[in-house]
Design a protein around this motif. Structure first.
Motif, short mmCIF file in Angstrom:
data_model
loop_
_atom_site.label_atom_id
_atom_site.label_comp_id
_atom_site.label_asym_id
_atom_site.label_seq_id
_atom_site.Cartn_x
_atom_site.Cartn_y
_atom_site.Cartn_z
N ALA A 1 53.15 19.72 74.56
CA ALA A 1 53.63 18.40 74.98
C ALA A 1 52.44 17.55 75.35
O ALA A 1 51.41 18.07 75.80
CB ALA A 1 54.57 18.55 76.18
N TYR A 2 52.58 16.27 75.15
CA TYR A 2 51.48 15.35 75.46
C TYR A 2 51.89 14.50 76.66
O TYR A 2 52.93 13.84 76.62
CB TYR A 2 51.18 14.47 74.27
CG TYR A 2 50.68 15.26 73.08
CD1 TYR A 2 49.32 15.49 72.92
CD2 TYR A 2 51.55 15.80 72.16
CE1 TYR A 2 48.86 16.24 71.86
CE2 TYR A 2 51.10 16.53 71.09
CZ TYR A 2 49.76 16.74 70.94
OH TYR A 2 49.30 17.48 69.90
N PRO A 3 51.12 14.53 77.75
CA PRO A 3 51.51 13.79 78.96
C PRO A 3 51.60 12.29 78.75
O PRO A 3 52.32 11.60 79.48
CB PRO A 3 50.42 14.15 79.97
CG PRO A 3 49.30 14.70 79.18
CD PRO A 3 49.87 15.30 77.96
N SER A 4 50.91 11.76 77.74
CA SER A 4 50.94 10.31 77.52
C SER A 4 52.24 9.87 76.86
O SER A 4 52.54 8.69 76.83
CB SER A 4 49.78 9.90 76.65
OG SER A 4 49.92 10.45 75.38
N GLY A 5 53.01 10.82 76.32
CA GLY A 5 54.22 10.44 75.62
C GLY A 5 54.00 10.23 74.14
O GLY A 5 54.91 9.85 73.41
N TRP A 6 52.78 10.50 73.69
CA TRP A 6 52.48 10.36 72.26
C TRP A 6 53.21 11.44 71.48
O TRP A 6 53.30 12.60 71.91
CB TRP A 6 50.97 10.48 72.06
CG TRP A 6 50.55 10.38 70.64
CD1 TRP A 6 50.39 9.26 69.91
CD2 TRP A 6 50.21 11.48 69.78
NE1 TRP A 6 49.98 9.55 68.65
CE2 TRP A 6 49.86 10.90 68.53
CE3 TRP A 6 50.18 12.86 69.93
CZ2 TRP A 6 49.48 11.69 67.46
CZ3 TRP A 6 49.79 13.63 68.84
CH2 TRP A 6 49.44 13.04 67.63
N ILE A 7 53.79 11.06 70.36
CA ILE A 7 54.57 12.01 69.57
C ILE A 7 53.78 12.35 68.30
O ILE A 7 53.39 11.44 67.56
CB ILE A 7 55.95 11.43 69.21
CG1 ILE A 7 56.70 11.12 70.51
CG2 ILE A 7 56.74 12.38 68.34
CD1 ILE A 7 57.93 10.28 70.30
N PRO A 8 53.53 13.62 68.04
CA PRO A 8 52.76 13.96 66.83
C PRO A 8 53.62 13.85 65.58
O PRO A 8 54.84 14.04 65.64
CB PRO A 8 52.34 15.41 67.09
CG PRO A 8 53.38 15.93 68.00
CD PRO A 8 53.86 14.80 68.84
N PRO A 9 53.01 13.52 64.43
CA PRO A 9 53.79 13.50 63.19
C PRO A 9 54.17 14.92 62.78
O PRO A 9 53.46 15.89 63.07
CB PRO A 9 52.82 12.87 62.18
CG PRO A 9 51.47 13.09 62.74
CD PRO A 9 51.61 13.14 64.22
#
Lengths: 283, 193
Positions: B93-101
């Motif tokens: 999970a990314y704390p910034s809310g960035w969603i990976p492709p």
């Protein structure tokens, strides 16, 4: 214009289709004693969606064409949509940044004479005039005329320069005007040899050879010395104008790789520094 | 360096005989000299540029040697700016809310590539003092017309009205009339772009 575009697209599709067929028949076509093997390339930025284009590596040491291997080209550099508008803007930029206009006219102060009032202000029934070199007069000075030494220098935004290069390379590749050769070694320094070679391979008539280094082998320099339509250029000199000016673009294996590497770096890096306002001191 | 010295010749002519020492120590300019060493009898015309002596054998302030590839270079390297924008390190999970492709998005007949900063290329274009709002989807690969149909269908479902779009095939982008950036981004994330 639109018919040209359609043609480009048709050609793109055709090349894409043939690429796929070539992929499947790689092991059959290329002989076992090939010097450059077909390897899947390890890119730092692998292609996401579009498949890499494959291109034959040809030779220059015999007149008849020999295929020395297959080589993969990155689609971001060699198979993008050819943006004709960007190509045009690059060509315009290349014409303009070196253009200094020397057209010149004289103002009323610079035209000889005209210091004396031609006739008195009043009493003659004629129009009032103060100088025979007034812009109203024949032979008088020119208002807002061209003044010499006018530069037309400007810098095209960095991204447009990069995409101009990729667009032109892609258009050349899609039109089968881009060939990759192993190196620029010729067996002879006769100009007739290179003329025959270009004729037999359906290249040209004008050919631009691009090499990785800025010194070419002796034979090719001597052979092309008196051929104004066959030119050699290092990778760092590659530009949109020259690519368009020559019918066929011949890249050496190393040059194709270097172009790809440099353009991919620029396509995947922060370019705020390059996009900053152009200053003369940065040269 | 030489020009500085030449400009100071007017003073230096009083310190003739200590020239070498003055030349080697740039800053103090004869400050250590006693009055006894000063002699005014100079025959050389130092105001003449051609006759003024060159500065020689300037002593370096610090002794140093040049080393190629020292082990400490790794510490310098990590301070240098990146040549290219680095790839994302995969995490749960990314704390910034960035969603990976997602990987499976590459099998679709259409594709929206991420920008060089790993963001979705979906933007809002405001013009006419913010009266005209156009959402733009850029960097589209593959079947752009199919993507256009799907977007239209999705927007009709979510917005309960017809939404106008415009496809630019050569420029590889779709313009949607209205501010639908969030909707479009969510749709693209759901598709895996």
């Amino acid at each position: 214009m639109s018919s040209n575009l359609l043609n480009v697209f048709k050609r793109l599709n055709i090349t894409a289709a043939t690429q796929i067929r070539l992929c499947s028949s790689v092991s059959n076509v290329v002989p076992d004693n090939r010097e450059i093997s077909v390897t899947k390339k390890e890119w730092k930025f692998p292609p996401q969606y579009t498949k890499p284009r494959e291109v034959w590596i040809e030779n220059l040491d015999t007149i008849e064409e020999k295929k020395l291997g297959l080589f993969e080209l990155h689609p971001l550099v060699y198979a993008t949509v050819p943006r004709i508008d960007l190509i045009h803007r690059n060509v315009e930029w290349q014409k303009k940044y070196r253009w200094v206009s020397w057209a010149h006219t004289k103002t009323r102060a610079e035209v000889r004479g005209g210091g004396r009032k031609p006739w008195p202000q009043k009493g003659l029934g004629r129009a009032r005039h103060g100088s025979i070199r007034s812009p109203l007069w024949r032979g008088g000075g020119i208002v807002h005329g061209p003044r010499s030494g006018k530069t037309h220098f400007f810098m095209l935004p960095f991204d447009m320069r990069i995409h101009g290069l990729t667009s032109t390379l892609s258009a050349k590749f899609a039109q089968d005007d881009l060939h990759v050769v192993k190196d620029l070694e010729l067996p002879t320094e006769e100009p007739a040899y290179i003329i025959d070679l270009i004729e037999s391979r359906n290249w040209g008539p004008s050919v631009l050879l691009v090499d990785d280094t800025d010194y070419a082998p002796r034979n090719i320099t001597v052979a092309t010395d008196n051929l104004p339509h066959v030119n050699i250029m290092p990778v760092y000199g590659l530009n949109v104008y020259s690519m368009l000016k020559h019918d066929t673009l011949i890249l050496t294996h190393s040059a194709a790789q270097k172009i790809e590497e440099r353009l991919l770096i620029h396509l995947h890096s922060s370019i705020t520094e390059q996009q900053m306002k152009f200053k003369l001191s940065q040269v | 360096m030489a020009t500085v010295w030449r400009s100071q010749r007017a003073f230096a002519r009083f310190f003739v005989g200590k020239t070498a020492r003055i030349l080697n120590n740039a800053s103090d300019l004869g400050a250590k000299l006693t009055t006894a060493s000063i002699s005014v009898s100079s025959k050389q015309n130092y105001s003449n540029y051609a006759h003024s002596p060159f500065v020689k054998n300037i002593k370096e302030q610090y002794e140093f040697e040049i080393v190629k590839n020292p082990p400490e270079w790794a510490y310098v390297e990590r301070l240098m700016p990146f040549e290219t924008i680095p790839n994302v390190t995969p995490k749960a999970a990314y704390p910034s809310g960035w969603i990976p492709p997602k990987e499976e998005a590459r099998n679709l007949p259409y594709f929206i590539a991420r920008t060089r900063n790993h963001q979705l290329p979906i933007y809002l274009d405001l013009s006419y003092r913010g009266m005209r709002k156009i959402s733009m989807i850029k960097k589209i690969d593959g079947d752009i017309w199919l993507l256009n149909d799907l977007i239209k269908e999705h927007l009709k479902k979510t917005q309960n009205r017809y939404v106008e779009t415009r496809v630019h095939e050569l420029g590889r982008f779709i313009e949607v009339k209205g501010d639908f950036v969030t909707t479009l981004c969510n749709w693209a994330y759901a598709q895996g772009f």
